[in-house]
Enzyme design. Structure first.
Site, PDB file in Angstrom:
ATOM      1  N   ASP A 103       1.748  -1.397  11.773  1.00 58.39           N
ATOM      2  CA  ASP A 103       0.395  -1.811  11.362  1.00 58.39           C
ATOM      3  C   ASP A 103       0.107  -3.272  11.691  1.00 58.39           C
ATOM      4  OD1 ASP A 103       0.053   0.743  10.371  1.00 58.39           O
ATOM      5  OD2 ASP A 103       0.542   0.193   8.311  1.00 58.39           O
ATOM      6  N   LYS A 108       0.833  -1.212   0.000  1.00 60.99           N
ATOM      7  CA  LYS A 108       0.000   0.000   0.000  1.00 60.99           C
ATOM      8  C   LYS A 108       0.864   1.256   0.000  1.00 60.99           C
ATOM      9  CE  LYS A 108      -2.949   0.680   3.564  1.00 60.99           C
ATOM     10  NZ  LYS A 108      -2.662   1.931   4.308  1.00 60.99           N
ATOM     11  N   LYS A 110      -4.560   5.640  14.694  1.00 59.99           N
ATOM     12  CA  LYS A 110      -4.719   5.002  13.382  1.00 59.99           C
ATOM     13  C   LYS A 110      -6.204   5.083  12.981  1.00 59.99           C
ATOM     14  CE  LYS A 110      -0.379   3.970  12.975  1.00 59.99           C
ATOM     15  NZ  LYS A 110       0.444   4.658  11.985  1.00 59.99           N
ATOM     16  N   GLY A 166      -5.118   7.645   5.677  1.00 59.02           N
ATOM     17  CA  GLY A 166      -4.191   8.582   6.319  1.00 59.02           C
ATOM     18  C   GLY A 166      -2.992   8.883   5.436  1.00 59.02           C
TER      19      GLY A 166
END
Ligand SMILES: O=C(O)C1=C[C@@H](OP(=O)(O)O)[C@@H](O)[C@H](O)C1
Ligand SMILES: C=C(OP(=O)(O)O)C(=O)O
Length: 466
Positions: A342, A43, A369, A115
């Protein structure tokens, strides 16, 4: 294959909103997981590929791009500012505007749940002599943006409008000529580092970012690949000084995006906790700023074989063979957090089956987050009978090898894809099924999750909403 929803997104721009009807899902104890899978593209690299490709002169061709909603929204934003982006067979082809030549978007840029997309793009356009408005979903609108706005203010960017405490929606107005700064990043954040480095692309002179704790280095590597002149020096204390020359010429590149190690974490932990499993995850990014989860699981006794370690497009990649393992609790030190930030939710699921206690330290960033992940994980574990303690910046999980007595609860996912996927993994090895209240956000980072997991033998199903 792109879903209709995703295709609309790329081809017609604005705009879907996350459906207001939640889509619950449930997972249950499964037989051994078997098979070989490729997780979707990373990502972080995918966002940057669209962004830098959209900015560079000439053509960028991207294979392996993550076609998740977060990344597609970055693509939409770049299109709204003049880039041309289209899919051509297996490739994405981007025609950039040329550095310094973005156009003022006609409508607010909507980053949905992302984000990374919104923070990096604020850096990208903040220094332009134009006005840009940024919006996002309920989750993104709760997240702090001051961490990016503060350095941008120092560079001469005006925050024309913002919600209380620098939250979205936000309108930025750039100066005629931005000022280069030297900025010490106050928290370990690749997004803040990147926003300042990207803002420097439209700023004359040398901008310096001082990074006391190293975070993922995709911006440094990729900007260098696109032709920026960037120098990194690490001092005696391990502090990184990143200097970038402003207003470089950027030239289109060919990018092959490796598999996302954060997404790989889900089938990986699933294989470790489901007895008899033997799974291969191909082409996973092994950049050392991203491998904290693998290291931690290996310390817990996980059988993870790193096969075919190789270089691809300037990055380390490998195939991972993962077999069911008896895990034991460990202490995960705070300084490892940036390399697995993450991955804590899914690590906590592995810890639920480990013998003894797993203590995770230095988790303060988890609170900002997509959800407050520290609370969301602790609450979900408790709802499923897992004994754990939530501290201010720590989480301790006391596991039950075999999962006897665990499960049976419903988890609140708070618009957070990683909470949703983590708890679906938990339910594959608990005695009773685990339900999540909403699976819709999984499409932001891992649209293939359900099919990939069920293809390995995982029992996961969507449920009818109440
Ligand atoms: O730069 C990036 O691509 C990212 C940085 C990290 O965020 P922070 O910079 O907020 O730690 C990470 O959590 C996010 O998923 C992706
Ligand atoms: C934190 C994440 O992403 P972002 O900050 O881009 O929303 C994530 O994907 O776990």
């Amino acid at each position: 294959m792109l879903s209709e929803r995703q295709l609309n997104h790329v081809h017609s721009g604005p705009r879907f909103m996350h459906s207001s009807t939640p889509s619950p899902a449930l997972s249950r104890r499964s037989e051994a997981l078997k098979g070989s899978v490729r997780v979707p593209g990373d990502k972080s690299i995918s966002h940057r590929a669209f962004m830098f490709g959209g900015l560079a002169s000439g053509e960028t061709r991207i294979t392996g791009l993550l076609e998740g909603e977060d990344v597609l929204r970055t693509g939409d934003a770049m299109k709204a500012m003049g880039a041309k982006i289209a899919r051509d067979g297996n490739e994405w082809v981007v025609q950039g505007t040329g550095n310094g030549c973005l156009l003022q978007p006609e409508a607010p840029l909507d980053f949905g749940n992302a984000g990374t997309g919104v923070r990096l793009t604020m850096g990208l356009v903040g220094t332009y002599d134009m006005e840009t408005r940024f919006i996002g979903d309920a989750s993104l609108s709760r997240r702090p943006m001051g961490r990016v706005l503060n350095p941008l203010r120092e560079m001469g960017v005006q925050v024309v409008a913002a919600e209380e405490s620098d939250r979205l929606p936000i309108t930025l107005r750039g100066p005629q000529r931005a000022a280069p700064i030297s900025y010490r990043v106050p928290m370990p954040s690749a997004q803040v580092k990147s926003a300042v480095l990207i803002a420097a692309l439209n700023t004359p002179g040398i901008t310096t970012v001082i990074e006391p704790v190293m975070t993922r280095d995709h911006t440094e590597k990729m900007l260098t690949g696109f032709g920026a002149s960037l120098e990194v020096e690490t001092d005696g204390e391990g502090v990184r000084h990143i200097r970038i020359e402003g207003e470089p010429k950027l030239t289109g590149q060919v990018i092959d995006v490796p598999g996302d190690p954060s997404s790989a974490g889900f089938p990986l932990v699933a294989a470790l906790i489901v007895p008899g499993s033997d799974v291969v995850i191909e082409n996973a990014l092994m950049n050392p700023t991203r491998t904290g989860l693998i290291l931690t699981l290996q310390e817990m006794g996980a059988s993870i074989e790193i096969m075919n370690a190789r270089k691809a497009g300037g990055e380390d990649v490998a195939d991972l063979r993962v077999r069911h393992s008896d895990l034991k609790g460990v202490t995960v030190p705070a300084d490892r957090a940036p390399s697995m930030i993450d991955e804590y939710p899914v690590l906590a699921m592995a810890a639920a089956f480990a013998e003894g206690e797993t203590v995770m330290e230095g988790l303060e960033e988890l609170r900002v987050k997509e959800s407050d992940r520290l609370s969301a994980v602790a609450d979900g574990l408790k709802a499923n009978g897992v004994d754990c303690t939530e501290g201010e910046s720590t989480l301790s999980v006391r596991g039950v090898p075999g999962g006897k007595g665990l499960g049976g609860g419903t988890v609140a996912t708070h618009l957070d894809h990683r909470i949703a996927m983590s708890f679906l993994v938990l339910g594959l090895a608990t005695e009773k099924p685990v339900t999540i209240d909403d699976s819709a956000m999984i499409a932001t980072s891992f649209p293939e999750f359900m099919d990939l997991m069920t293809g390995l033998g995982a029992q996961i199903e969507k449920e009818a909403a109440e």
